[in-house]
Design an enzyme around this catalytic site. Structure first.
Site, PDB file in Angstrom:
ATOM      1  N   GLU A   1       0.810  -1.225   0.000  1.00 35.07           N
ATOM      2  CA  GLU A   1       0.000   0.000   0.000  1.00 35.07           C
ATOM      3  C   GLU A   1       0.842   1.273   0.000  1.00 35.07           C
ATOM      4  O   GLU A   1       0.410   2.301  -0.503  1.00 35.07           O
ATOM      5  CB  GLU A   1      -0.937   0.010   1.215  1.00 35.07           C
TER       6      GLU A   1
ATOM      7  N   SER B   1     -57.399   6.490   5.804  1.00 31.74           N
ATOM      8  CA  SER B   1     -58.132   7.642   6.344  1.00 31.74           C
ATOM      9  C   SER B   1     -57.423   8.350   7.493  1.00 31.74           C
ATOM     10  O   SER B   1     -57.850   9.433   7.884  1.00 31.74           O
ATOM     11  CB  SER B   1     -59.519   7.208   6.795  1.00 31.74           C
TER      12      SER B   1
END
Ligand SMILES: [Zn+2]
Ligand SMILES: [Zn+2]
Length: 826
Positions: free
Chosen positions: A113, A403
């Site tokens: 890395e 509702s």
């Protein structure tokens, strides 16, 4: 010389000459280009310099406490300070201390890395220039160039955008980090935070997941394999045959680099190459958790994590903070209310298995304290919870609210805008409000039944769709959506700008938590409160990490709106759709309740959102597959709401809703909404004079007297097809004369289609035909038949609507516009 050869030579010389000229030409062009580029670069450098300086100046510094690596248990407390949960790092992140990390793994990561990790000061100039060089090569890209320190910064901030600003800030922060932390510390942090595929972070987690052992026991070969994953976990994490092959290729490459850099010997290298890598079968890769968290704790963690990220942490760091930094989370959960809810939700009695559905029904419930916005209890599904962070139906699924949407999308906004009052009368009669449909729309829950002239108050507690739809049309979509947004429900006009929203038919639906919160203003003086699940988070030293206060929003501009809505919704519980078996009442009515039922088309979802002066509770009931409910389940949302709310209120004193001083009480006629005349009390159905509350200015004005009730002289011996006495004709004997009170719609109801029914109050409508027994009508009469044209007028009795006239300029679509124009204007 062979002429052929000469010719060839000659041509070749010319080619060379041309090539030479071309070369000079290209070089010149390139030089000019280069110099121009240089000049542009100098100019750009100034701008860029300013830009970079600006980027650096706006960089949020990394706080040292974000980098504490110890694995300390965190705690969650309830609203009374009792510990309800310990959070440990064993979830998807197992931290590892420096001494337990093998050097081989460190070296493997560095070799692949960031080779010059120990030499650079955060950024690697050699790498950056080679990255730039690669970028300039044909087909090159800007890949690579990030040091381990930069990768750590990326893991801490969580910022992975590919922008110049991000890159500059990342480099700046990397340099800063190197000034404050040792190389070893940076490497340790990096190894504990890196993403390793699946849901796993850090090398210890990855080691246990992929090799089934701690990182300290890894061989050199395994270290190299593990180090290879982080570059692209999607390719190198050993979870499939294909990935394992790729992982081993990369592992060999890493071992070679390690040998080349001298961190391993030739002998170690050869030995590692020979080692046969054995990975743990992927189905065993799960890490067990200690104890199942409750739905409430799940939600607290989700909310805290979201707020930590908003405060500048990466998702990884937020997770680490929650599970490993010894934080203390103070939740809003009331242990007694939650216990009552747990008892109901784990009791099979409330979740009957209906054979047809072959699956357990589900439900979700939320209880909020309306004065603080605090969520007091929450449950996300049927039965004992089986795992952490599983599907929470109270917050993570959206269902059609039916509702329960009418109060928040139609009635309260229209009252607040003074477009209607509780006493406004609409004609609940077959209507064609959807021009695209040839059938009446909307229909009522009681299909084919229409109640005729109806006040808003009655329409609300009887859940009459036609009146809700007409109200919404008066209001218009923009206002409806504006009020919903104030209530925490953000919908857009494109998806939810149509009439179906008036009956709670949404594009996507809404969750239980949002429904509970949207009813808070009704019992909190019109003020919405953002639901919260925790109040503060302290770090291990007692410093405040997060403080959470519920945000409040004034929803209803008029103080009396919430009061009027509550009064109407009290009747839902007393005599309306939630009055079955007293289920809408708490302590048999000693503690006042108000609320609204909800049912979606085909009975797939059932709701009840109800409140007392103490708490707001919202319950959803239905199936995961959204199957149809059986009739025996129709009351289940209300039953569950009732059981839980009774427990929640068990030790609370009787209480009424607060009386508002910002309303005016008037007696009105229930069929006109106006000041009663002396006829209103003589309505054949009984006294039509009622009391109603009004926002100041919307009450009936003096002289605005009922004009719906009329008297007619009828013949007692002759009736029409509706059972009404016919009008008294010239041939009728005086002894047959009676004077009766009728209603007479200001806008006549005319059937649009022969199949349409008459509204149920049609038998009280003033008769139009004359006595047929004693002879016909007077000679000047034009008709002896009820009017029966095919006028599609929706029949709204607008002249009886005594509200301020605010013309509804906000229409949603052309079709709705057309409907509205069809309605008589005041
Ligand atoms: Zn009247
Ligand atoms: Zn007669």
């Amino acid at each position: 010389m062979d002429p052929k050869t000469k010719a060839v030579t000659g041509s070749s010389t010319r080619t060379k000459k041309r090539h030479g000229q071309l070369f000079i030409f290209i070089t010149t062009v390139l030089k000019i280009l280069f110099i121009s580029l240089l000049l542009v670069s100098f100019a750009a450098a100034g701008i860029l310099g300013g830009l970079i300086f600006g980027y650096i100046k706006t960089t949020t510094p990394i706080k040292p406490e974000q980098l504490d690596l110890k694995n300390i248990t965190s705690f969650v407390y309830d609203s009374k300070g009792n510990e309800i949960m310990q959070l440990k790092g064993e979830q998807n992140r197992i931290l590892v201390e420096h001494d337990s990390i093998p050097d081989n793994l460190r070296n493997a990561l560095i070799s692949i890395e960031d080779k010059r990790f120990y030499d650079h000061k955060g950024i690697d100039l050699i790498r950056i220039s080679s990255a730039v060089f690669n970028f300039l090569k044909p087909g090159g890209n800007m890949h690579g160039g990030s040091t381990i320190t930069q990768q750590l910064v990326k893991n801490i901030t969580g910022d992975t955008r590919r922008t110049l600003k991000r890159k500059v800030q990342e480099q700046y922060m990397a340099i800063q980090l190197e000034k404050h932390l040792s190389k070893e510390k940076i490497l340790d942090l990096y190894m504990n935070l890196i993403y390793m595929g699946g849901n796993y972070y850090g090398v210890e987690t990855a080691s246990q997941v992929y090799f089934g052992k701690s990182v300290k026991d890894l061989t050199l070969a395994q270290c190299a394999s593990l180090a290879g994953i982080t570059n692209l976990p999607g390719i190198y994490a050993p979870v499939s045959e294909k990935n394992i092959k790729k992982n081993i290729e990369r592992q060999k490459n890493i071992l070679f680099e390690m040998k080349r850099s001298g961190s391993i010997t030739e002998q170690q290298y050869q030995q590692a190459l020979k080692e046969d890598l054995k990975f743990v079968a992927s189905d065993k890769n799960k890490i067990k958790t200690v104890k199942t968290q409750s739905f409430f704790v799940d939600q607290v963690i989700i909310d805290v994590k979201k707020d930590l990220i908003a405060s500048g942490m990466s998702p990884q760091l937020a997770d680490k903070t929650i599970y490993s930094n010894g934080i203390k989370i103070y939740s809003t959960m009331d242990p007694d209310i939650q216990k009552g809810m747990d008892e109901v939700f784990t009791n099979d009695k409330y979740f009957p298995i209906i054979k047809r559905n072959l699956q357990h029904p589900q439900a979700a419930m939320v209880i909020m304290d309306p004065s603080t916005g605090q969520v007091k209890a929450l449950y996300g599904g049927y039965g004992q919870k089986t795992g952490d962070l599983i599907l929470n139906r109270a917050t993570q699924i959206q269902r059609q609210p039916g509702s329960t949407f009418k109060p928040i999308a139609d009635y309260a906004p229209a009252i607040d805008m003074k477009l209607i009052t509780a006493a406004s009368v609409f004609d609940d009669a077959p209507s064609y409000l959807n021009p695209a449909s040839k059938s009446p729309y909307p229909t009522n829950y009681t299909k084919g039944y229409y109640s005729g002239l109806t006040t808003i108050h009655t329409a609300l507690y009887q859940s009459i769709n036609v009146v809700a739809a007409k109200t919404w049309l008066k209001l218009g979509s923009s206002l409806s959506l504006k009020y919903l947004a104030r209530n925490g429900i953000n919908l857009n006009k494109e998806n939810d700008g149509n009439l179906s929203i008036a009956m709670g038919g949404l594009h996507e639906g809404v969750n239980t938590l949002k429904m509970a919160a949207a009813y808070v203003p009704f019992v909190n003086d019109g003020v919405y409160r953002d639901p919260i699940t925790y109040t503060k988070v302290l770090d291990k030293d007692g410093n405040v990490l997060l403080e959470k206060k519920s945000k409040s929003t004034m929803v209803y501009d008029n103080e009396g709106t919430a009061f009027i809505m509550t009064r109407m919704m009290q009747d839902v519980c007393r005599i309306g759709t939630a009055s079955t078996k007293g289920l809408g009442l708490i302590q048999k009515g000693k503690i006042a309740t108000a609320g609204k039922t909800g049912t979606t088309s085909d009975n797939r979802d059932k709701w009840f959102v109800g409140y007392t002066p103490y708490y707001v509770g919202a319950t959803w009931y239905g199936y995961d597959k959204n199957s149809k409910l059986s009739p025996e389940e129709y009351n289940q949302a209300l039953i569950i709401w009732h059981e839980v709310m009774e427990k929640a209120h068990a030790n609370l004193k009787p209480k009424e809703f607060k009386q508002s001083t910002a309303v005016i009480k008037r007696t009105v006629c229930r069929y006109s909404g106006k000041t009663p005349s002396d006829l209103c009390a003589r309505d054949p159905r009984g006294n039509a004079v009622i009391e109603e509350y009004f926002l100041p200015g919307t009450e009936p004005k003096s002289g605005d007297t009922c004009d719906v009730h009329v008297t007619k002289q009828v013949c007692k011996d002759s009736k029409d097809g509706f059972g009404r006495n016919n009008l008294f004709g010239p041939g009728c004997p005086q002894s047959s004369l009676i004077e009766s009170v009728f209603v007479q719609r200001k806008v006549p109801y005319n059937k649009a289609r022969a199949a349409d029914p008459y509204p149920s109050d049609w038998k009280y409508e003033a008769p139009v035909s004359y006595c047929t027994i004693h002879g016909g009508p007077p000679s000047n009469s034009t008709t002896n038949e009820p009017v029966n044209t095919t006028d599609t007028n929706s029949g709204e009795n607008n002249t009886t609507d005594n509200t301020n006239t605010t013309n509804n300029t906000d229409t949603t679509t052309d079709t709705i516009n057309a409907i509205e124009q069809n309605q008589p204007q005041q």
